[in-house]
Design a protein around this motif. Structure first.
Motif, PDB file in Angstrom:
ATOM      1  N   LYS A 274     -11.616  -5.638  -6.722  1.00  0.00           N
ATOM      2  CA  LYS A 274     -13.056  -5.434  -6.833  1.00  0.00           C
ATOM      3  C   LYS A 274     -13.341  -4.449  -7.949  1.00  0.00           C
ATOM      4  O   LYS A 274     -12.572  -3.508  -8.183  1.00  0.00           O
TER       5      LYS A 274
ATOM      6  N   ASN B 221     -16.996  -9.988  -9.963  1.00  0.00           N
ATOM      7  CA  ASN B 221     -16.583  -9.949  -8.563  1.00  0.00           C
ATOM      8  C   ASN B 221     -16.706 -11.303  -7.873  1.00  0.00           C
ATOM      9  O   ASN B 221     -16.001 -11.589  -6.906  1.00  0.00           O
TER      10      ASN B 221
ATOM     11  N   SER C 175      -5.556 -12.669   2.033  1.00  0.00           N
ATOM     12  CA  SER C 175      -7.028 -12.652   1.988  1.00  0.00           C
ATOM     13  C   SER C 175      -7.551 -11.386   1.305  1.00  0.00           C
ATOM     14  O   SER C 175      -8.529 -10.766   1.745  1.00  0.00           O
TER      15      SER C 175
ATOM     16  N   ILE D 139      -2.177  -5.620  -6.338  1.00  0.00           N
ATOM     17  CA  ILE D 139      -3.310  -5.905  -7.229  1.00  0.00           C
ATOM     18  C   ILE D 139      -3.432  -4.678  -8.120  1.00  0.00           C
ATOM     19  O   ILE D 139      -3.829  -3.605  -7.653  1.00  0.00           O
TER      20      ILE D 139
ATOM     21  N   LYS E 190      -1.782 -10.537 -10.595  1.00  0.00           N
ATOM     22  CA  LYS E 190      -2.956 -11.293 -10.150  1.00  0.00           C
ATOM     23  C   LYS E 190      -3.974 -10.343  -9.516  1.00  0.00           C
ATOM     24  O   LYS E 190      -3.630  -9.283  -9.015  1.00  0.00           O
ATOM     25  N   TYR E 191      -5.217 -10.793  -9.544  1.00  0.00           N
ATOM     26  CA  TYR E 191      -6.291  -9.974  -8.982  1.00  0.00           C
ATOM     27  C   TYR E 191      -6.776 -10.501  -7.643  1.00  0.00           C
ATOM     28  O   TYR E 191      -7.783 -10.047  -7.119  1.00  0.00           O
ATOM     29  N   ASN E 192      -6.037 -11.448  -7.105  1.00  0.00           N
ATOM     30  CA  ASN E 192      -6.313 -11.883  -5.732  1.00  0.00           C
ATOM     31  C   ASN E 192      -5.003 -12.302  -5.082  1.00  0.00           C
ATOM     32  O   ASN E 192      -4.094 -12.822  -5.752  1.00  0.00           O
TER      33      ASN E 192
ATOM     34  N   SER F  21     -11.037 -14.662 -11.585  1.00  0.00           N
ATOM     35  CA  SER F  21     -10.167 -15.542 -12.369  1.00  0.00           C
ATOM     36  C   SER F  21     -10.728 -15.794 -13.766  1.00  0.00           C
ATOM     37  O   SER F  21     -10.035 -16.340 -14.631  1.00  0.00           O
TER      38      SER F  21
ATOM     39  N   GLN G 122      -8.691  -9.485  -2.416  1.00  0.00           N
ATOM     40  CA  GLN G 122      -9.132  -9.667  -3.786  1.00  0.00           C
ATOM     41  C   GLN G 122      -9.521  -8.316  -4.365  1.00  0.00           C
ATOM     42  O   GLN G 122     -10.060  -7.460  -3.667  1.00  0.00           O
TER      43      GLN G 122
ATOM     44  N   PRO H  33      -4.270 -14.596  -2.061  1.00  0.00           N
ATOM     45  CA  PRO H  33      -4.817 -15.516  -1.046  1.00  0.00           C
ATOM     46  C   PRO H  33      -4.089 -15.440   0.298  1.00  0.00           C
ATOM     47  O   PRO H  33      -4.723 -15.548   1.356  1.00  0.00           O
TER      48      PRO H  33
END
Length: 234
Positions: free
Chosen positions: A133, A108, A129, A22, A122-124, A112, A131, A126
């Motif tokens: 901040k 926050n 788990s 990230i 990407k900033y998450n 997306s 993400q 999945p």
């Protein structure tokens, strides 16, 4: 004026595998872009600024960037962008800071909503788990600007004295920072602000002023005293 720090937190990883990271630098840039757009929507130029001749309206911009260091082949986990927000006195600084915090809270909740840099940034994550901040903090020391009263005896004396010494008086306003002036105005003082330096060298690398300009400033102030004394003797 309020100084702020926007910190983006992501995940450190090798730059050859960007889909496993990230990218905090990209997150910080995209978050700031979103926050600035929202700021200028909520705090646009206002009519009073024209009356006072403000050189700029309210602004929010970065002035410094920091990251903890590392190799060029590392995507950093933390990036901090710092800067200041300067508002004209027709907005309240507390309202501005509250809005900036609300923009960050919104981000926050749904990262997306801001742009990603390419298909593998990407900033998450999945599957892990994870993400990114974003956090915003403000320096404790703040400077509140003022709109000088243009209808007082003090203002008239200053304008008349300036015209007598310089031949003209062209007032203008800017979003510089001075301590205590708002407190003094709230306490009932007629605060008028003047300066006799060179605007073109203001905070320049080799900042300087002219003794001749300071002499003119001294002449203006002595003329204010002279006119004030003459008025009081009438």
């Amino acid at each position: 004026m309020s100084a702020w720090h926007l910190t983006a937190k992501g995940k450190l990883f090798h730059s050859g595998l960007p889909h496993k990271a990230i990218n905090s630098i990209e997150l910080a840039m995209d978050a700031l872009n979103h926050i600035q757009k929202r700021f200028y929507q909520d705090f646009p130029p206002c009519e009073q600024e024209k009356v006072y001749g403000f050189l700029t309206s309210s602004t929010m911009k970065p002035t410094q960037v920091w990251y903890p260091g590392g190799g060029l082949n590392q995507i950093p986990a933390v990036c901090r962008i710092s800067g200041d927000v300067r508002i004209t006195p027709f907005y309240e600084l507390s309202d501005v800071e509250a809005k900036l915090r609300s923009y960050v809270d919104e981000l926050n909740k749904d990262l997306s909503s801001i742009e990603h840099r390419g298909p593998f940034s990407k900033y998450n994550l999945p599957d892990e788990s994870l993400q990114g901040k974003v956090e915003i903090d403000f320096e404790p020391g703040k400077y509140e600007g003022i709109a000088c009263n243009l209808h007082t005896d003090g203002h008239k004396l200053l304008v008349d004295a300036t015209k007598k010494v310089l031949g003209e008086a062209k007032g203008y306003s800017l979003t510089g920072s001075l301590p205590l002036v708002r407190d003094l105005q709230r306490a009932g003082f007629d605060v008028q602000i003047v300066g006799y330096g060179l605007m073109k060298t203001y905070h320049a690398k080799n900042e300087f002023a002219l003794i001749s300009d300071f002499k003119q400033g001294f002449d203006v102030l002595t003329e204010v005293i002279r006119q004030s004394s003459a008025k009081n003797q009438q």
